[in-house]
Design an enzyme around this catalytic site. Structure first.
Site, PDB file in Angstrom:
ATOM      1  N   ASP A  73       0.964  -1.184   0.056  1.00  0.00           N
ATOM      2  CA  ASP A  73       0.065   0.060  -0.036  1.00  0.00           C
ATOM      3  C   ASP A  73       0.688   1.069   0.070  1.00  0.00           C
ATOM      4  O   ASP A  73       2.047   1.160   0.447  1.00  0.00           O
ATOM      5  CB  ASP A  73      -1.126   0.016   1.144  1.00  0.00           C
ATOM      6  CG  ASP A  73      -1.974  -1.212   1.012  1.00  0.00           C
ATOM      7  OD1 ASP A  73      -2.484  -1.482  -0.052  1.00  0.00           O
ATOM      8  OD2 ASP A  73      -2.419  -1.425   2.312  1.00  0.00           O
ATOM      9  N   TYR A 124       6.558  -9.594   7.411  1.00  0.00           N
ATOM     10  CA  TYR A 124       6.867  -8.364   7.503  1.00  0.00           C
ATOM     11  C   TYR A 124       6.924  -8.036   8.931  1.00  0.00           C
ATOM     12  O   TYR A 124       6.786  -8.969   9.853  1.00  0.00           O
ATOM     13  CB  TYR A 124       5.206  -7.713   7.326  1.00  0.00           C
ATOM     14  CG  TYR A 124       4.729  -7.765   6.039  1.00  0.00           C
ATOM     15  CD1 TYR A 124       4.726  -6.470   5.147  1.00  0.00           C
ATOM     16  CD2 TYR A 124       4.030  -8.539   5.406  1.00  0.00           C
ATOM     17  CE1 TYR A 124       4.127  -6.159   3.925  1.00  0.00           C
ATOM     18  CE2 TYR A 124       3.403  -8.519   3.797  1.00  0.00           C
ATOM     19  CZ  TYR A 124       3.678  -7.370   3.350  1.00  0.00           C
ATOM     20  OH  TYR A 124       3.357  -7.098   2.064  1.00  0.00           O
TER      21      TYR A 124
END
Length: 249
Positions: free
Chosen positions: A52, A110
């Site tokens: 994003d 992540y």
């Protein structure tokens, strides 16, 4: 046609995410433009997945095809001179022509960085939270995330990924030198999942939600339960693992 795998690090602060779009700069678009400038013909790169707007990466993976044999070191050096300062292609190799950066990935990892005191050097890649936090409660929530779950409570509707089921192999908090780090590894991720998990766990740490509330969001998933999103700037894609060798024979 030869296929090449590249590893990419980027600071996503000024980009509208990874994936090309009509309006605004993207990481994918910048790399394709740089390759076209160097190789003198259009190059289409395929990333392992999108990130994003505002999200960063240390180990983004992509592949592209090119009709000639390329010198890896020469191309990496040329990219260093052409790409903007906040994007770096740091490794490249020729791979099996059947390799696919997205579909062959077995897991993605992540981390989310939470600054527990002012951290000027990390300001752009961490979210500062100075409130008192119940770290034990947050760690309990992180353990609950492990395993196979439907994460509807922590994602938005996504036509590309209508199924919110993911298998999480790692989910843990660690604290070092004023940075609380959350690390998660899963076979796949749905839209905004990591940020909403982290944001909701921070709310638990602040006492704005209970551990039981969080457990209910996992055990009884619903998009109506509206997990709270953390800021994009603290999220970093660390690495992507593959289920088979990508080396060209």
């Amino acid at each position: 046609m030869p296929r090449y795998k590249i590893l990419i690090e980027f600071k996503g602060s000024r980009y509208n995410g990874w994936q090309k779009q009509p309006n605004g700069d993207t990481v994918e678009g910048c790399i394709e433009s740089a390759l076209q400038r160097i190789l003198r013909q259009p190059v289409d790169i395929i990333g392992q997945g999108r990130t994003d707007s505002g999200v960063h990466a240390e180990g983004q993976v992509a592949h592209f095809d090119f009709p000639e044999t390329l010198d890896n070191n020469r191309l990496l050096y040329a990219l260093l001179g052409v790409l903007p300062h906040d994007i770096g292609v740091w490794d490249m190799e020729e791979v099996d022509p059947q390799f696919h950066a997205r579909f062959d990935a077995s897991s993605r990892q992540y981390r989310y960085q939470i600054a527990r005191r002012p951290k000027p050097l990390l300001k752009d890649i961490s979210e500062m939270v100075l409130d008192d936090l119940d770290i034990a409660a947050m760690k309990g929530c992180a353990q609950k995330i492990l395993g196979i779950h439907n994460f509807d409570s922590f994602t938005k509707p996504d036509n590309e990924n209508p199924d919110s089921t993911c298998e999480v192999m790692q989910s843990e908090f660690n604290s070092v030198e004023g940075i609380l780090t959350y690390r998660i590894e899963a076979n796949r991720f749905v839209r905004h999942l990591v940020r909403r998990l982290v944001g909701t766990m921070i709310q638990v740490g602040k006492g704005k939600r209970t551990v039981d509330d969080f457990f209910d969001m996992i055990d009884n998933p619903s998009k109506m339960k509206n997990g709270h999103g953390a800021a994009a700037k603290g999220l970093i894609l660390e690495k992507v693992e593959y289920k088979k060798s990508s080396k060209s024979s």
